[in-house]
Design a protein around this motif. Structure first.
Motif, PDB file in Angstrom:
ATOM      1  N   GLU A   2     -48.632  27.518  38.195  1.00  0.00           N
ATOM      2  CA  GLU A   2     -48.946  27.162  39.582  1.00  0.00           C
ATOM      3  C   GLU A   2     -48.025  26.045  40.052  1.00  0.00           C
ATOM      4  OE1 GLU A   2     -52.743  25.586  42.238  1.00  0.00           O
ATOM      5  OE2 GLU A   2     -52.967  25.996  40.076  1.00  0.00           O
ATOM      6  N   THR A   3     -47.397  26.235  41.189  1.00  0.00           N
ATOM      7  CA  THR A   3     -46.508  25.213  41.754  1.00  0.00           C
ATOM      8  C   THR A   3     -47.307  24.258  42.622  1.00  0.00           C
ATOM      9  OG1 THR A   3     -46.024  26.632  43.660  1.00  0.00           O
ATOM     10  CG2 THR A   3     -44.556  26.797  41.738  1.00  0.00           C
ATOM     11  N   ARG A   4     -46.889  23.017  42.603  1.00  0.00           N
ATOM     12  CA  ARG A   4     -47.581  22.004  43.399  1.00  0.00           C
ATOM     13  C   ARG A   4     -47.096  22.081  44.847  1.00  0.00           C
ATOM     14  NH1 ARG A   4     -50.243  18.338  40.192  1.00  0.00           N
ATOM     15  NH2 ARG A   4     -49.580  18.205  38.003  1.00  0.00           N
ATOM     16  N   PRO A   5     -47.966  21.787  45.797  1.00  0.00           N
ATOM     17  CA  PRO A   5     -47.535  21.803  47.203  1.00  0.00           C
ATOM     18  C   PRO A   5     -46.589  20.644  47.497  1.00  0.00           C
ATOM     19  CG  PRO A   5     -49.780  20.966  46.995  1.00  0.00           C
ATOM     20  CD  PRO A   5     -49.395  21.501  45.648  1.00  0.00           C
ATOM     21  N   SER A   7     -46.789  18.489  49.744  1.00  0.00           N
ATOM     22  CA  SER A   7     -47.520  17.257  50.053  1.00  0.00           C
ATOM     23  C   SER A   7     -47.735  16.395  48.812  1.00  0.00           C
ATOM     24  CB  SER A   7     -48.865  17.594  50.693  1.00  0.00           C
ATOM     25  OG  SER A   7     -49.651  18.391  49.816  1.00  0.00           O
ATOM     26  N   PHE A   8     -47.876  17.055  47.631  1.00  0.00           N
ATOM     27  CA  PHE A   8     -48.071  16.299  46.387  1.00  0.00           C
ATOM     28  C   PHE A   8     -46.866  15.403  46.125  1.00  0.00           C
ATOM     29  CE2 PHE A   8     -47.049  15.940  41.878  1.00  0.00           C
ATOM     30  CZ  PHE A   8     -48.187  15.308  41.400  1.00  0.00           C
ATOM     31  N   TYR A   9     -45.668  15.926  46.267  1.00  0.00           N
ATOM     32  CA  TYR A   9     -44.467  15.148  45.986  1.00  0.00           C
ATOM     33  C   TYR A   9     -44.255  14.056  47.035  1.00  0.00           C
ATOM     34  CZ  TYR A   9     -43.568  18.929  42.715  1.00  0.00           C
ATOM     35  OH  TYR A   9     -43.675  19.822  41.684  1.00  0.00           O
ATOM     36  N   ILE A  10     -44.630  14.348  48.259  1.00  0.00           N
ATOM     37  CA  ILE A  10     -44.517  13.331  49.314  1.00  0.00           C
ATOM     38  C   ILE A  10     -45.455  12.165  49.023  1.00  0.00           C
ATOM     39  CG2 ILE A  10     -44.887  12.860  51.752  1.00  0.00           C
ATOM     40  CD1 ILE A  10     -44.039  15.727  52.340  1.00  0.00           C
ATOM     41  N   LEU A  11     -46.701  12.484  48.666  1.00  0.00           N
ATOM     42  CA  LEU A  11     -47.677  11.439  48.363  1.00  0.00           C
ATOM     43  C   LEU A  11     -47.303  10.694  47.088  1.00  0.00           C
ATOM     44  CD1 LEU A  11     -51.011  13.289  49.238  1.00  0.00           C
ATOM     45  CD2 LEU A  11     -49.879  11.482  50.539  1.00  0.00           C
ATOM     46  N   ALA A  12     -46.762  11.403  46.090  1.00  0.00           N
ATOM     47  CA  ALA A  12     -46.332  10.754  44.853  1.00  0.00           C
ATOM     48  C   ALA A  12     -45.186   9.779  45.125  1.00  0.00           C
ATOM     49  CB  ALA A  12     -45.904  11.802  43.836  1.00  0.00           C
TER      50      ALA A  12
END
Length: 279
Positions: A2-5, A7-12
C-alpha cells in the motif's frame, strides 16, 4: 504494498521542519560550545575541544555562574515543594462547591494571562513599599509561584475530575479516617500526577526570567546571569554554559520520568501480589 498518500509526506516534512525549528537553536549552541580556544560565536567552527567546558569550572572574570546556578536550584526546589502542597490542597478543596469558588478559579487562572514583567514589577513594588527585602528567596519566590501554582492547580483539577470516589468510599467503609483515606488511598493513586506537578514547578522556576527580573534583588538566578553574560561575554563559554544547563534540564526530566516509571511498576506489582492473595 500500500502506498502512502501525498498528504502523509507533506505532513511528515512539516513535522520535521517543526522539530528543526524547536531544537535547532539548542543543537547549534551545543555544536559551537565544542570549539577550540580560538573559537568564536558563529560558524564556521575553529577546531574542536572541551576548552570552554573546562573554562566554566575555573575562576571566571565575569559573572557568578555557579552561585547563580545554586540559587536557581534552591529556588526551584522551594517552588516545587510549595506548588505540590498547595496544588493538592487546592484540588481537594475544589472537589466540593463553595461560595466564591468560580470567582476564585478565574482569579487563579488570570495570573497566567497577565504579562510576566508586570507581575515582576508589581511584586517588587509591594515588597519594597512594605519595607521588605527584595530577594530571590522571598519576592522572587512569590513571583514565581504566581506562574507555577495555576499550572499545578489545573493539573490537579483534571486529576480529581476523573478520580473514582468509590475508592474513598471503600476506605471509609473499612473504618479509615479522612486523613488515612487521603494518605493511604488518594495520594498513592494520584502520585504520578503529583510527580508531574513537581516537574512543572521545578522546571518553570529554574528557567523563569521575566518574573524574576525585578524580584531577584542583588543576586542573579541562572537565567538572569546568562542574560547578563550576553552583553559582555564574547567567547563560546556562554554556549558551553547553555549546553550544560540544557543537559541538566533533560537530566531532571529523565529523573522524574524514571520515578513515574518505578512508581507504576511498584503499583502494578502490588496489584499483582494482591490478586494472587485472593486466589
Amino acid at each position: 504494498m500500500e502506498t502512502r498518500p501525498r498528504s502523509f509526506y507533506i505532513l511528515a516534512a512539516f513535522f520535521t521542519l517543526f522539530l528543526i525549528f524547536l531544537y535547532g537553536p539548542t543543537i547549534t549552541i551545543a555544536i559551537l560550545s565544542f570549539q577550540d580556544p580560538q573559537g568564536g560565536l558563529t560558524f564556521p567552527m575553529r577546531g574542536t575541544s572541551l576548552h570552554w567546558f573546562r573554562d566554566l569550572f575555573e575562576e571566571q572574570a565575569v559573572g557568578d555562574i555557579w552561585g547563580s546556578f545554586r540559587r536557581s536550584f534552591i529556588l526551584g526546589l522551594m517552588v516545587m515543594v510549595t506548588t505540590v502542597i498547595v496544588s493538592i490542597m487546592g484540588g481537594l478543596a475544589f472537589r466540593k462547591r463553595f461560595a466564591g469558588s468560580t470567582l476564585l478559579f478565574y482569579l487563579i487562572i488570570t495570573s497566567l494571562v497577565i504579562p510576566s514583567i508586570l507581575i515582576s514589577l508589581g511584586v517588587g513594588l509591594i515588597f519594597s513599599q512594605a519595607g521588605l527585602s527584595v530577594h530571590w528567596s522571598t519576592s522572587g519566590f512569590g513571583a514565581q509561584l504566581s506562574w507555577t501554582l495555576p499550572f499545578g492547580l489545573l493539573i490537579m483539577f483534571a486529576v480529581f475530575n476523573r478520580f473514582d470516589k468509590s475508592y474513598e468510599e471503600a476506605a471509609r467503609d473499612l473504618g479509615a479516617s479522612p486523613w488515612q483515606t487521603i494518605r493511604h488511598v488518594v495520594l498513592p493513586i494520584i502520585a504520578p500526577s503529583l510527580i508531574g506537578v513537581a516537574l512543572f514547578g521545578f522546571t518553570l522556576s529554574y528557567d523563569e526570567f521575566a518574573r524574576t527580573l525585578l524580584t531577584a534583588g542583588s543576586y542573579n538566578t541562572l537565567p538572569l546571569e546568562i542574560f547578563g553574560m550576553t552583553t559582555n561575554v564574547t567567547t563560546p563559554v556562554i554556549f558551553a554554559l547553555g549546553t550544560l544547563t540544557t543537559l541538566f534540564s533533560f537530566i531532571v526530566i529523565a529523573v522524574f520520568l524514571l520515578i513515574v516509571w518505578l512508581t507504576g511498576r511498584r503499583r502494578a506489582k502490588q496489584g499483582s501480589d494482591a490478586g494472587k492473595g485472593l486466589v
